[in-house]
Design an enzyme around this catalytic site. Structure first.
Site, PDB file in Angstrom:
ATOM      1  N   LYS A  49       0.840  -1.204   0.000  1.00 29.82           N
ATOM      2  CA  LYS A  49       0.000   0.000   0.000  1.00 29.82           C
ATOM      3  C   LYS A  49       0.875   1.255   0.000  1.00 29.82           C
ATOM      4  O   LYS A  49       0.621   2.211  -0.738  1.00 29.82           O
ATOM      5  CB  LYS A  49      -0.936  -0.004   1.219  1.00 29.82           C
ATOM      6  CG  LYS A  49      -2.043  -1.052   1.109  1.00 29.82           C
ATOM      7  CD  LYS A  49      -2.823  -1.259   2.405  1.00 29.82           C
ATOM      8  CE  LYS A  49      -3.812  -2.413   2.216  1.00 29.82           C
ATOM      9  NZ  LYS A  49      -4.563  -2.772   3.424  1.00 29.82           N
ATOM     10  N   GLN A  93      -4.844  -1.176   9.563  1.00 27.60           N
ATOM     11  CA  GLN A  93      -4.735  -2.535   9.001  1.00 27.60           C
ATOM     12  C   GLN A  93      -5.311  -3.561   9.970  1.00 27.60           C
ATOM     13  O   GLN A  93      -5.011  -3.551  11.163  1.00 27.60           O
ATOM     14  CB  GLN A  93      -3.252  -2.843   8.690  1.00 27.60           C
ATOM     15  CG  GLN A  93      -3.027  -4.149   7.980  1.00 27.60           C
ATOM     16  CD  GLN A  93      -3.619  -4.205   6.570  1.00 27.60           C
ATOM     17  OE1 GLN A  93      -3.724  -3.203   5.877  1.00 27.60           O
ATOM     18  NE2 GLN A  93      -4.025  -5.384   6.144  1.00 27.60           N
ATOM     19  N   ASP A 116     -11.151   2.993   3.970  1.00 26.96           N
ATOM     20  CA  ASP A 116     -11.623   1.613   3.857  1.00 26.96           C
ATOM     21  C   ASP A 116     -13.151   1.523   3.825  1.00 26.96           C
ATOM     22  O   ASP A 116     -13.699   0.460   3.537  1.00 26.96           O
ATOM     23  CB  ASP A 116     -11.138   0.797   5.059  1.00 26.96           C
ATOM     24  CG  ASP A 116      -9.858   0.025   4.778  1.00 26.96           C
ATOM     25  OD1 ASP A 116      -9.685  -0.417   3.629  1.00 26.96           O
ATOM     26  OD2 ASP A 116      -9.066  -0.134   5.717  1.00 26.96           O
TER      27      ASP A 116
END
Ligand code: GUN
Length: 282
Positions: A49, A93, A116
């Site tokens: 990422k 994460q 997200d």
């Protein structure tokens, strides 16, 4: 024989378009990624990422916190990133290490920085069919793959295998928005083979190695394989037994090179979209 949906190529096109757009910006979009502990798979995902955001010319901020980080410490990191106007997207994460519960943190991320789409605000908007600030990256990527191939979903029977908050539930909501008839199957579903056999579209996100076999699907079905596991020979495999399914399906995503690259491209697209929202550009 199925057509293989080349997610890598579609994902690269998205990235190249973002890169071109961002070249014109004086202030670059900034993505902050928080990783707690040392889950090896998470470390690889996070590294990718950061690498992709740097390739695009984004500013990236990596917060690597130790396994024994306390709830208060993690909340403080999130709060600082929320308050920092130079940060446009925040990603925590998952999974978190034992002792930290994601429910205590995801809703602490400001919804307009929630790249997200995991906050209750953004997932709630998605489930109501309204416009969230950001939609979860893997489901968003799957819809882009289906759109790239002009696969019409209206009235089709879509079977989603898996009910995670990251993939299963949001992809069902998106398929429903496209007027598919959606069945949400999961580990307790009975007669899964019979259900799969009726499906026009199967989205599988279980992480169970190669459990969907050719004999379980309908001829001409569209197969989206979200699973990615390393088998005992060290090879990456999906939820789908590619060889037997390939002969019967109309479209299939490979593993690797299917859904995976789309997830990361959509994360970058979400970062750009949130940046523009925050700057009043949209
Ligand atoms: N862990 C596995 N997939 C994801 C994802 O899409 N986002 C985050 N934050 N964690 C993950």
């Amino acid at each position: 024989m199925a057509e293989i949906i080349n997610g890598k190529e579609i994902a690269e096109n998205i990235l190249n378009n973002i890169k071109k757009e961002v070249e014109n910006f004086d202030i670059k979009p900034a993505l902050a990624v928080i990783i707690v502990g040392c889950n090896p798979a998470s470390k690889v995902y996070v590294k990718n990422k950061i690498k992709k955001s740097e390739f695009l010319g984004f500013n990236s901020i990596l917060k690597e916190l130790p396994e024994n980080t306390s709830k208060e410490e993690l909340l403080t990191v999130i709060k600082k990133l929320n308050d920092d106007e130079n940060v446009n997207g925040i990603l925590l994460q998952l999974p978190l290490p034992k002792g930290l519960d994601e429910k205590d943190f995801l809703d602490e991320i400001s919804p307009i920085k929630d790249v997200d789409g995991f906050t209750t605000y953004n997932s709630g908007k998605l489930f109501k069919g309204e416009k969230p600030y950001a939609v979860a990256c893997t489901p968003k990527g799957i819809i882009k793959l289906l759109e790239a191939k002009n696969i019409n979903l209206e009235g089709k029977l879509a079977v989603v295998v898996g009910r995670s908050n990251i993939v299963g539930k949001p992809i069902s909501a998106l398929l429903l928005q496209k007027n598919a008839t959606v069945i949400q199957a999961h580990s307790k579903t009975k007669n899964l083979s019979e259900i799969l056999n009726m499906a026009d579209i199967i989205v599988s996100a279980t992480g169970k190695e190669e459990f969907i076999k050719g004999e379980m699907i309908k001829k001409g079905a569209v197969i989206i394989d979200v699973g990615i596991t390393r088998n005992k020979n060290g090879k990456l495999t999906g939820d789908v037994d590619f060889e037997s399914v390939f002969n019967k399906a109309s479209y299939i995503t490979p593993v690797p090179g299917g859904v995976g690259p789309m997830t990361i491209s959509c994360l970058m697209e979400n970062t750009l979209e949130l940046y523009k929202l925050q700057k009043g550009m949209e």
